[in-house]
Design an enzyme around this catalytic site. Structure first.
Site, PDB file in Angstrom:
ATOM      1  N   LYS A   1     -29.837 -10.641  19.935  1.00  0.00           N
ATOM      2  CA  LYS A   1     -31.293 -10.743  20.131  1.00  0.00           C
ATOM      3  C   LYS A   1     -31.746  -9.665  21.136  1.00  0.00           C
ATOM      4  O   LYS A   1     -31.221  -8.567  21.116  1.00  0.00           O
ATOM      5  CB  LYS A   1     -31.673 -12.166  20.554  1.00  0.00           C
TER       6      LYS A   1
ATOM      7  N   GLU B   1     -29.870 -21.502   9.429  1.00  0.00           N
ATOM      8  CA  GLU B   1     -30.102 -21.749  10.841  1.00  0.00           C
ATOM      9  C   GLU B   1     -31.286 -22.715  10.999  1.00  0.00           C
ATOM     10  O   GLU B   1     -32.451 -22.278  10.942  1.00  0.00           O
ATOM     11  CB  GLU B   1     -30.421 -20.447  11.573  1.00  0.00           C
TER      12      GLU B   1
HETATM   13  P1  PGA Z   1     -27.948 -19.624  19.189  1.00  0.00           P
HETATM   14  O1  PGA Z   1     -28.759 -18.644  18.204  1.00  0.00           O
HETATM   15  O2  PGA Z   1     -26.485 -19.529  18.811  1.00  0.00           O
HETATM   16  O3  PGA Z   1     -28.224 -19.103  20.567  1.00  0.00           O
HETATM   17  O4  PGA Z   1     -28.472 -21.010  18.952  1.00  0.00           O
HETATM   18  C1  PGA Z   1     -28.377 -18.485  16.864  1.00  0.00           C
HETATM   19  C2  PGA Z   1     -29.297 -17.486  16.179  1.00  0.00           C
HETATM   20  O5  PGA Z   1     -30.507 -17.523  16.408  1.00  0.00           O
HETATM   21  O6  PGA Z   1     -28.830 -16.646  15.393  1.00  0.00           O
END
Ligand code: PGA
Length: 244
Positions: free
Chosen positions: A12, A161
């Site tokens: 991200k 997700e």
């Molecule tokens: P997270 O994010 O593992 O921090 O929950 C997963 C993603 O958004 O790909």
């Protein structure tokens, strides 16, 4: 059919040049038993490729056009030139923050595949949609709108997700993940025929070392898309190991 698992990290808007040292241990954990990839911010792709040339590096978004007046956007060719091998498209944060539609996600995935990248197409329901009993219907509709007809086992990956599981520490039950992944597999077969059986379906949302083995051994879970726990090798390597 057991597909070779893929564990992909989505950094991200996190990471820095100095933080690329984490890639050394991550690359070391990759093996013949599991595919591993990291998607850092686009500014770090080139340096990440230079640091660990054996580790596939990906982007977190792309534009569907090859070039033009799209200030701030990056084309598939630009990402490929920087060394990217894959690209995440349609992440729920982009669907929400940037109002991306299924049609746009499909156009991005099509452009990515045409440009030689693997496209990771993200889908997932909100908490309200799940509570209303609509999770599978919502995700199926996203797939119908977002999956490019040109998708093949080697070029397309789906990431399921649940929006409410991202960054929250909460995950669906094993039974709910199994039901959703089975529904996604059925939808992919309808959309892509036999190729739909070869497309990997990742689970994403609060995957961490303590729950990775359980999640990764659910039928039709062909890997994981990992956010927060991919930033540090100390967290990410045990998740890679759980996929072996
Ligand atoms: P997270 O994010 O593992 O921090 O929950 C997963 C993603 O958004 O790909």
């Amino acid at each position: 059919m057991a597909l070779r698992k893929l564990v992909a990290g989505n950094w991200k808007m996190n990471g820095s040049l100095a933080g690329l040292t984490e890639l050394d241990a991550i690359a070391g954990a990759a093996s013949d038993a599991v595919d591993v990839a990291i998607c850092p911010p686009a500014t770090l792709i080139s340096a990440a490729v230079s640091r660990q040339s054996s580790l596939p590096i990906g982007a977190q978004d792309c534009h569907w056009n090859a070039s033009g007046a799209h200030t701030g956007c990056l084309s598939v060719a630009m990402l490929a030139e920087a060394g990217a091998k894959l690209v995440i498209v349609g992440h729920s944060e982009r669907r929400t923050d940037n109002h991306e539609t299924d049609a746009e996600v499909k156009a991005k995935a099509s452009a990515a595949i045409a440009g030689g990248l693997v496209a990771i197409v993200c889908v997932g329901e909100t908490e309200a949609q799940r509570d209303a009993g609509h999770a599978i219907g919502v995700v199926t509709a996203q797939l119908q709108g977002s999956v490019p007809e040109v998708g093949r086992g080697e070029t397309l990956v789906i990431a399921y997700e649940p929006v409410w599981a991202i960054g929250t520490g909460r995950t669906p039950t094993v039974a709910d993940v199994a039901d959703m992944h089975a529904a996604i597999r059925q939808c992919l077969r309808q959309l892509l025929g036999n190729e739909g059986a070869k497309v990997r379906i990742l689970y994403g949302g609060s995957v961490k070392p303590s729950n990775a083995a359980e999640l990764l051994h659910i039928p039709d879970v062909d890997g994981a898309l990992v956010g927060g726990a991919s930033l540090k090798a100390a967290d990410f390597v045990p998740i890679i190991d759980a996929a072996k």
